[in-house]
Structures are given as structure tokens and as C-alpha cells.
Enzyme design. Structure first.
Site, short mmCIF file in Angstrom:
data_model
loop_
_atom_site.label_atom_id
_atom_site.label_comp_id
_atom_site.label_asym_id
_atom_site.label_seq_id
_atom_site.Cartn_x
_atom_site.Cartn_y
_atom_site.Cartn_z
N HIS A 167 -23.20 62.26 -72.38
CA HIS A 167 -24.26 63.01 -73.06
C HIS A 167 -23.64 64.18 -73.80
O HIS A 167 -22.62 64.75 -73.36
CB HIS A 167 -25.26 63.59 -72.05
N CYS B 256 -28.31 69.96 -67.23
CA CYS B 256 -29.08 68.75 -66.95
C CYS B 256 -30.35 69.08 -66.16
O CYS B 256 -31.36 68.39 -66.30
CB CYS B 256 -28.24 67.75 -66.16
#
Length: 265
Positions: free
Chosen positions: A161, A255
Site C-alpha cells: 500500500h 492503517c
């Protein structure tokens, strides 16, 4: 944020997940609460989503959507194990008021692969692809949000990511690990951000780039000691929080935090 009440590592969808090592659920919840308290103590308002059974990765709430000036571009997850998380996030925006929610047609994982810098070049979105988000979602996000979107190709599976390889330090400055990106994307980043704080592989592997910054305080995990020194040298104040259990699922501070950007009044 969403508490890790059902957090486990029961499948593998990134290189950091190991189903043979049990998660300490009580410790994960304690560490998550420490992060929430840290953000509140720094003066931020934290909204908490209810955890849902069967969604062990819902604690990684950054992946659920991406908001810019009151408009929310929803998520559409790559893996079916996480698909229903998008529904829970949409419900939050639908009931919170003052948000324009747009459901996506293309696969994207919210702030996992999008970052916004409102004061850089009039306001730009940096967007990652290569492992989770489809490049077509970048064009879709640009139409939805009305902001230029810069596509950056991720090439190292360990940094699947964008938010594991790059972070906004304030409204116009970033930090990133160059080798997580293709050579062409490295050139783009160097041109856009010649004064960026550059991280090395050790910083990235410590999830030191998976951080949240309010422009002064940079919240990052306790393992990212050297990264803390780098952001301090750049003029920011590092605040370390232990998230060792959440790292078992392939995520850390960023996150666990979906940043809300309401409409400018």
C-alpha cells in the site's frame, strides 16, 4: 478508528501476515486504545466505528474510504475477506451528515493507496498502484474529488500500500522510501518533492512510514526509532506508540486511522 475486538490473522493477503503466530487480542486492544488516547491528547476528535464479527482487518480503518473537502470516495477491496468493510464505512459517512459519498466502480483501498496534500501545487492527491488499487481508480478518484491525481507505481510486495511507503508530514511535505517505487515514479517524486524526508529500507520495514501527522506531531510506532530521529531533524515532534500486535496484520499507525477532511467553510 475501529477497535480490534475481532482482530486475528486467519488468512494471508500480504507478506507480513503469519497465520502460525497467534495474536494477543487483549494486547492488541490495549495498544489500539493507547493510540486513540494519544490522538485525543494531541487535540484531535476520534470517531469510533463498531467492530463487526467476521471482519478481523476492520481495525485498519484507513482502507475504508478517502475523503477530501467533504467528498468521500468509497473503497472497493481487492480481497473478498475485506469486502464488507466498505459497507460499514459507507454507513458511517451516510449517517454522520455533511459528507457527499461516492461509491467506486474500480478496486481501491481508500487511504491505504491515497494521500492528500492540500497546499502542494494547489492541492494534489498521490495514489499508489501495483498490488491492491487498480490504476483506473486513480482517474475515477480525480473525477470524484476534483483534484489532480498523481499515479505512483509500487514495486516491492513488502510495501503493498502507498501508506507503507509514503506519508504526508504536513500540507505540502512528504517522507517516503524511494526503492518501494518504480524508477519512473521515483523521478516523479523527486521532481515534486525535492525536500522530502527520505527513508531507508529499515525505516520502511519498521512501518516507520505508516504514520499520522498533524503538521507538528508525527505519531509513529515504537520500532521506528531511526525514523523518529529523521522527522525530528526535519522540524517535527515524533510521538511513539507501541502497535506491535497490529503489525502482525501488516499495518501500524496510519492503517488504524482514517483521516476525515470535511468541507472547508
Amino acid at each position: 478508528m475501529c477497535p480490534p475486538e475481532h482482530f486475528t490473522v486467519e488468512y494471508t493477503i500480504n507478506p507480513w501476515m503469519d497465520t502460525t503466530v497467534a495474536v494477543d487480542a487483549a494486547q492488541a486492544l490495549k495498544q489500539w486504545e493507547s493510540l486513540r488516547t494519544t490522538l485525543v491528547d494531541l487535540g484531535h476528535v476520534v470517531h469510533v466505528l463498531d467492530a463487526r464479527p467476521g471482519l478481523p482487518d476492520m481495525v485498519y480503518s484507513a482502507n475504508g474510504a478517502f475523503s477530501v473537502d467533504g467528498t468521500v470516495y468509497g473503497a472497493r477491496f481487492r480481497y473478498p475477506q475485506r469486502a464488507d468493510e466498505a459497507v460499514a464505512h459507507q454507513a458511517f459517512y451516510d449517517t454522520a451528515g455533511a459528507w457527499r459519498f461516492v461509491a467506486p466502480q474500480h478496486v481501491n483501498e481508500g487511504e491505504g493507496d491515497f494521500a492528500y496534500l492540500p497546499a502542494a501545487y494547489g492541492g494534489i492527491v498521490l495514489a499508489g498502484y501495483g498490488f491492491r488499487t487498480d490504476p483506473a481508480a486513480h482517474a475515477e478518484a480525480q473525477e470524484v474529488l476534483g483534484r489532480p491525481v498523481i499515479s505512483l507505481r509500487l514495486v516491492d510486495p513488502a510495501f503493498y500500500h502507498l501508506d507503507t511507503a509514503l506519508a504526508a508530514l504536513d500540507d505540502r511535505h512528504v517522507t517516503y522510501y524511494p526503492e518501494a517505487f518504480s524508477e519512473a515514479s521515483q523521478r516523479v517524486l523527486a521532481q515534486l518533492f525535492p525536500d522530502a524526508v527520505l527513508a531507508d529500507r529499515a525505516d520502511a520495514e519498521a512501518f516507520g512510514l505508516n504514520l499520522v501527522s498533524d503538521g507538528r506531531h508525527v505519531v509513529l510506532n515504537t520500532d521506528a526509532v531511526d525514523m523518529g530521529h529523521k522527522v525530528r531533524a526535519a522540524g517535527y515532534h515524533p510521538v511513539h506508540v507501541d502497535l506491535s500486535e497490529l503489525k502482525r496484520g501488516g499495518g501500524s499507525v496510519k492503517c488504524a486511522v482514517a483521516e476525515l477532511r470535511p468541507a472547508q467553510r
